[in-house]
Design a protein around this motif. Sequence first.
Motif, mmCIF file in Angstrom:
data_model
loop_
_atom_site.group_PDB
_atom_site.id
_atom_site.type_symbol
_atom_site.label_atom_id
_atom_site.label_comp_id
_atom_site.label_asym_id
_atom_site.label_seq_id
_atom_site.Cartn_x
_atom_site.Cartn_y
_atom_site.Cartn_z
ATOM 1 N N SER A 46 -6.027 -12.508 -12.025
ATOM 2 C CA SER A 46 -6.495 -11.124 -10.390
ATOM 3 C C SER A 46 -7.079 -12.249 -9.827
ATOM 4 O O SER A 46 -7.473 -13.743 -9.828
ATOM 5 N N PRO A 47 -7.197 -11.703 -8.368
ATOM 6 C CA PRO A 47 -8.319 -12.516 -6.954
ATOM 7 C C PRO A 47 -9.403 -13.748 -7.712
ATOM 8 O O PRO A 47 -9.611 -14.716 -8.088
ATOM 9 N N ASN A 48 -10.226 -12.521 -8.724
ATOM 10 C CA ASN A 48 -11.485 -12.359 -9.951
ATOM 11 C C ASN A 48 -11.579 -13.991 -10.386
ATOM 12 O O ASN A 48 -12.121 -15.095 -10.537
ATOM 13 N N THR A 49 -10.156 -14.199 -11.533
ATOM 14 C CA THR A 49 -10.295 -14.074 -12.740
ATOM 15 C C THR A 49 -9.684 -16.015 -11.954
ATOM 16 O O THR A 49 -9.812 -16.417 -12.110
ATOM 17 N N TYR A 50 -8.941 -15.755 -11.074
ATOM 18 C CA TYR A 50 -8.132 -16.988 -10.102
ATOM 19 C C TYR A 50 -9.302 -17.980 -9.313
ATOM 20 O O TYR A 50 -9.065 -19.270 -10.496
ATOM 21 N N GLU A 51 -10.392 -17.098 -9.001
ATOM 22 C CA GLU A 51 -11.372 -17.722 -8.663
ATOM 23 C C GLU A 51 -12.132 -18.343 -9.727
ATOM 24 O O GLU A 51 -12.931 -20.031 -8.711
ATOM 25 N N VAL A 86 -7.036 -0.204 -2.481
ATOM 26 C CA VAL A 86 -8.204 -1.184 -2.262
ATOM 27 C C VAL A 86 -8.768 -2.585 -3.437
ATOM 28 O O VAL A 86 -8.838 -3.573 -3.108
ATOM 29 N N THR A 87 -9.799 -1.542 -3.451
ATOM 30 C CA THR A 87 -10.400 -2.590 -4.252
ATOM 31 C C THR A 87 -10.070 -2.737 -6.223
ATOM 32 O O THR A 87 -10.394 -4.025 -5.879
ATOM 33 N N ARG A 88 -9.379 -2.177 -6.573
ATOM 34 C CA ARG A 88 -8.119 -2.863 -7.307
ATOM 35 C C ARG A 88 -6.876 -3.983 -7.059
ATOM 36 O O ARG A 88 -7.042 -4.659 -7.504
ATOM 37 N N TYR A 89 -6.974 -3.583 -5.920
ATOM 38 C CA TYR A 89 -6.029 -4.886 -5.580
ATOM 39 C C TYR A 89 -6.731 -5.840 -4.876
ATOM 40 O O TYR A 89 -6.254 -7.496 -5.138
ATOM 41 N N ASN A 90 -7.438 -6.171 -4.580
ATOM 42 C CA ASN A 90 -8.962 -7.442 -4.040
ATOM 43 C C ASN A 90 -9.489 -7.650 -5.817
ATOM 44 O O ASN A 90 -9.849 -9.588 -4.935
ATOM 45 N N THR A 91 -9.059 -7.527 -6.603
ATOM 46 C CA THR A 91 -10.661 -7.322 -7.520
ATOM 47 C C THR A 91 -10.052 -7.097 -8.665
ATOM 48 O O THR A 91 -10.142 -8.784 -9.620
ATOM 49 N N LEU A 123 1.324 -0.883 0.598
ATOM 50 C CA LEU A 123 -0.189 -0.219 -0.056
ATOM 51 C C LEU A 123 0.648 0.997 -0.074
ATOM 52 O O LEU A 123 0.888 2.392 -0.487
ATOM 53 N N LYS A 124 1.719 1.217 0.413
ATOM 54 C CA LYS A 124 2.538 2.407 1.253
ATOM 55 C C LYS A 124 3.414 2.561 -0.755
ATOM 56 O O LYS A 124 3.390 3.746 -1.289
ATOM 57 N N ARG A 125 4.042 1.421 -0.922
ATOM 58 C CA ARG A 125 4.862 1.646 -1.834
ATOM 59 C C ARG A 125 3.736 1.917 -3.364
ATOM 60 O O ARG A 125 4.289 2.984 -4.001
ATOM 61 N N GLU A 126 2.885 1.993 -3.497
ATOM 62 C CA GLU A 126 1.895 1.660 -4.570
ATOM 63 C C GLU A 126 1.047 2.938 -4.618
ATOM 64 O O GLU A 126 0.913 3.636 -5.533
ATOM 65 N N ARG A 142 -8.718 9.164 1.774
ATOM 66 C CA ARG A 142 -10.148 7.919 1.739
ATOM 67 C C ARG A 142 -10.077 7.013 0.481
ATOM 68 O O ARG A 142 -10.353 6.394 0.739
ATOM 69 N N ARG A 143 -10.741 7.926 -0.715
ATOM 70 C CA ARG A 143 -10.939 7.833 -1.538
ATOM 71 C C ARG A 143 -10.077 7.212 -2.601
ATOM 72 O O ARG A 143 -9.768 6.008 -3.023
ATOM 73 N N GLU A 144 -8.794 7.465 -2.560
ATOM 74 C CA GLU A 144 -7.383 6.430 -2.635
ATOM 75 C C GLU A 144 -7.853 5.364 -1.858
ATOM 76 O O GLU A 144 -7.081 5.105 -2.996
#
Length: 82
Positions: free
Chosen positions: A66-71, A50-55, A25-28, A43-45
């Motif tokens: 991506s986690p969604n594609t993997y699942e 986080v939304t991009r990181y998780n999906t 998070l800090k790096r990106e 907070r929005r950023e």
Amino acid sequence: GVTQSMGAVGTSADNALAESFNATLKREILQDHNSWPDEATCRREVFRWVTRYNTRRRHSWCRYHSPNTYETLYPATLPSAA
């Protein structure tokens, strides 16, 4: 040459996964911003990241999908009870 973790033993901050996530998070997201105009913008950023990181972000642990594609590609299957 080993640096002790900042978190106390047994807390969520003393967790390699949490520390790795926070470092990413800090790096990106935080490295290019010294400040935001207000708390809501920050907070929005972070929420957007986080939304991009998780999906959508590709992760090495899920074969660079991506986690969604993997699942979708590799659904979890549980063994049948005998």
